[in-house]
Design an enzyme around this catalytic site. Structure first.
Site, mmCIF file in Angstrom:
data_model
loop_
_atom_site.group_PDB
_atom_site.id
_atom_site.type_symbol
_atom_site.label_atom_id
_atom_site.label_comp_id
_atom_site.label_asym_id
_atom_site.label_seq_id
_atom_site.Cartn_x
_atom_site.Cartn_y
_atom_site.Cartn_z
ATOM 1 N N ARG A 52 0.867 -1.197 0.000
ATOM 2 C CA ARG A 52 0.000 0.000 0.000
ATOM 3 C C ARG A 52 0.892 1.230 0.000
ATOM 4 N NH1 ARG A 52 2.279 1.962 3.838
ATOM 5 N NH2 ARG A 52 0.807 3.668 3.613
ATOM 6 N N GLY A 53 0.233 2.401 -0.154
ATOM 7 C CA GLY A 53 0.987 3.635 -0.357
ATOM 8 C C GLY A 53 1.055 3.889 -1.849
ATOM 9 N N ALA A 54 0.717 5.121 -2.260
ATOM 10 C CA ALA A 54 0.521 5.399 -3.686
ATOM 11 C C ALA A 54 1.724 5.015 -4.558
ATOM 12 C CB ALA A 54 0.151 6.874 -3.870
ATOM 13 N N ARG A 86 -7.106 -0.758 -7.090
ATOM 14 C CA ARG A 86 -7.465 0.320 -6.153
ATOM 15 C C ARG A 86 -7.683 1.596 -6.973
ATOM 16 N NH1 ARG A 86 -4.292 1.125 -0.604
ATOM 17 N NH2 ARG A 86 -6.249 2.067 0.049
ATOM 18 N N GLN A 187 -2.006 2.321 9.816
ATOM 19 C CA GLN A 187 -0.705 2.464 9.144
ATOM 20 C C GLN A 187 0.252 3.305 9.982
ATOM 21 O OE1 GLN A 187 -3.705 2.983 7.710
ATOM 22 N NE2 GLN A 187 -3.714 2.513 5.533
ATOM 23 N N ASP A 228 -2.280 10.835 -2.519
ATOM 24 C CA ASP A 228 -2.621 9.755 -3.453
ATOM 25 C C ASP A 228 -3.012 10.290 -4.825
ATOM 26 O OD1 ASP A 228 -3.022 8.500 -0.659
ATOM 27 O OD2 ASP A 228 -2.884 6.832 -2.069
ATOM 28 N N ASN A 238 -5.791 12.256 0.103
ATOM 29 C CA ASN A 238 -4.846 11.478 0.920
ATOM 30 C C ASN A 238 -5.669 10.717 1.959
ATOM 31 O OD1 ASN A 238 -2.078 10.769 1.572
ATOM 32 N ND2 ASN A 238 -2.360 11.907 3.456
ATOM 33 N N LYS A 239 -4.986 9.952 2.762
ATOM 34 C CA LYS A 239 -5.631 9.075 3.750
ATOM 35 C C LYS A 239 -6.719 9.814 4.536
ATOM 36 C CE LYS A 239 -5.208 5.649 4.232
ATOM 37 N NZ LYS A 239 -6.188 4.749 3.560
#
Ligand code: MRU
Length: 336
Positions: A52-54, A86, A187, A228, A238-239
Site C-alpha cells: 500500500r501507499g501510492a 485500487r 498504518q 494519493d 490522501n488518507k
C-alpha cells in the site's frame, strides 16, 4: 546527511523472476512475504493491502505486468486487473501508462522489466530530492505531525512526507514527531511508528482525534503528509483524516505541507470533487484484527481517503520544486 535512505527497508523485491512483497498487514510484529507469480497475485496484494501507499502500488503494478509478460499472457487483461485493484492513487495509472508506452514498442518482457526497475529506482531518487526540498522549509527543532505511512514501506525508499522528516531530523530540524494511529488500518501506529523507531527519531503516537488538541496545547510547526492524487488546482486526496488535520492546522496557525512526486499529479483532473474516493467494507471499521467491536450487523460508512482543498495547503513539495500556496497556474508552470 539528507541523502541517506531508509535503513534496510525494501518492501518490494524482484528476485528469481518473481515479485516478493513485504506483507504490510502483519508488520511490525511479523515479517511475512507475499510471493507474486502473476499480475492477478499482484492485484490481489494491492487490493488486500499487503502492499500500500501510492508510489509503492504503482511500482508493484509495473512488476505485475512483467510477470504476465514473462509467461506470455495477454497484456491488456493483465493491465485491466491491475488498473482495477485500487481507485484513488493515480500513481497506479501513471505507472501503467509508462509501461503501456514501452509495450507499444513491441511485446518484450525484458524491456518491460527494465522499465519497472527504472520506475522503482526513480521513485527513490525523487524521494531524496523531495526530502531535501521539504526539509529546507522547516525551522530548527521543529515539532511536526504526520499521518498514515508515507515512508520506505509506501514508496521505492526513504518516503515522501516521512522522507522529509527523515532528512530534516538528520539536519537537526526535527525535535519531535507526532504520528497519528490512522484508523482503521493503523498504518501510523504499526508502520510509521516502526520506521521511525528503527532510526531513533523521537516519535509519539497519538489517536487520530487528538491532533487538534495537540495543536492547541503544544507549539506544532508543520503537519506533513503524502498524497494519493493531486488535482490540477492543487486539491489533494490522501488518507482519511488528512482533511480534518488541515482544517485544524489552519485554525491553529500550523503550516500544512503535502509531499508527492510528479506521478501523483493528475493534470486531467480539474479538482478534488473529480477524484474517485475508495470505499472499503464496513467490517474494516466494525472489527479489529478479526474481533468484532461494534454491535453485530452494524453498518458503516468507510471512505479511506478524503480531499483537502488547495486553499488549506501551504506547500506542495515535488521533486521538480516547491509550490507555495498551490493553484492551477503554479502547478501547470512546474509540471507542464
Ligand atoms: O490506504 P493506503 O495505506 O494505501 O494509503 C496511503 C496514503 O494515504 C499515503 O499517505 C499516500 O499513499 C502517500 S504515500 C507516499
Amino acid at each position: 546527511m539528507s541523502g541517506s535512505s531508509s535503513k534496510g527497508i525494501h518492501p518490494i523485491v524482484w528476485a528469481d523472476g518473481h515479485l516478493r512483497l513485504l506483507d504490510q498487514r502483519v508488520l511490525p510484529h511479523e515479517e511475512r512475504w507475499v510471493e507474486c507469480h502473476n499480475a492477478l497475485h499482484v492485484a490481489e496484494a494491492i487490493h488486500g493491502m499487503a502492499v500500500r501507499g501510492a508510489p509503492a502500488i504503482g511500482i508493484a503494478a509495473a512488476y505485475g505486468l512483467v510477470l504476465d509478460a514473462l509467461a506470455g499472457r495477454d497484456y491488456d487483461a493483465a493491465e485491466l486487473v491491475l488498473m482495477e485493484s485500487r481507485p484513488t492513487a493515480v500513481n497506479l495509472r501513471w505507472a501503467l501508462a509508462r509501461m503501456r508506452a514501452v509495450h507499444s514498442l513491441g511485446y518484450d518482457a525484458r524491456r518491460l522489466l527494465a522499465e519497472a526497475q527504472l520506475i522503482h529506482a526513480e521513485d527513490l531518487a525523487q524521494n531524496l530530492e523531495m526530502a531535501r526540498l521539504g526539509a529546507a522549509l522547516l525551522p530548527l527543532n521543529a515539532q511536526v505531525i504526520t499521518h498514515c505511512n508515507t515512508g520506505a514501506l509506501a514508496t521505492g525508499g526513504h518516503g515522501t512526507a516521512l522522507g522529509v522528516i527523515r532528512s530534516a531530523y538528520a539536519e537537526g530540524r526535527i525535535a519531535q514527531v507526532y504520528n497519528t494511529e490512522t484508523r482503521p488500518w493503523l498504518q501510523g501506529a504499526r508502520l510509521t511508528a516502526w520506521e521511525l523507531q528503527r532510526e531513533n527519531i523521537p516519535d509519539k503516537l497519538i489517536a487520530d482525534g487528538a491532533a487538534a488538541h495537540l495543536m492547541a496545547s503544544e507549539k506544532i510547526d508543520w503537519v506533513i503528509v503524502g498524497a494519493d492524487r493531486i488535482a490540477v488546482n492543487g486539491d489533494t486526496a490522501n488518507k482519511i483524516g488528512t482533511y480534518a488535520l488541515a482544517v485544524a492546522a489552519r485554525h491553529h496557525g500550523v503550516k500544512f505541507m503535502v509531499v508527492a512526486p510528479s506521478g501523483t499529479f493528475d493534470l486531467k483532473c480539474p479538482n478534488g470533487a473529480a477524484i474517485p474516493i475508495e470505499q472499503r467494507p464496513a467490517h474494516e471499521l466494525t472489527e479489529l484484527r478479526g474481533s468484532v467491536i461494534a454491535p453485530v450487523d452494524m453498518d458503516a460508512w468507510n471512505p479511506v481517503f478524503d480531499v483537502t482543498p488547495a486553499s488549506l495547503i501551504d506547500a506542495i513539495v515535488c521533486e521538480s520544486g516547491v509550490i507555495l500556496n498551490p493553484d492551477e497556474q503554479k502547478i501547470r508552470a512546474l509540471l507542464g
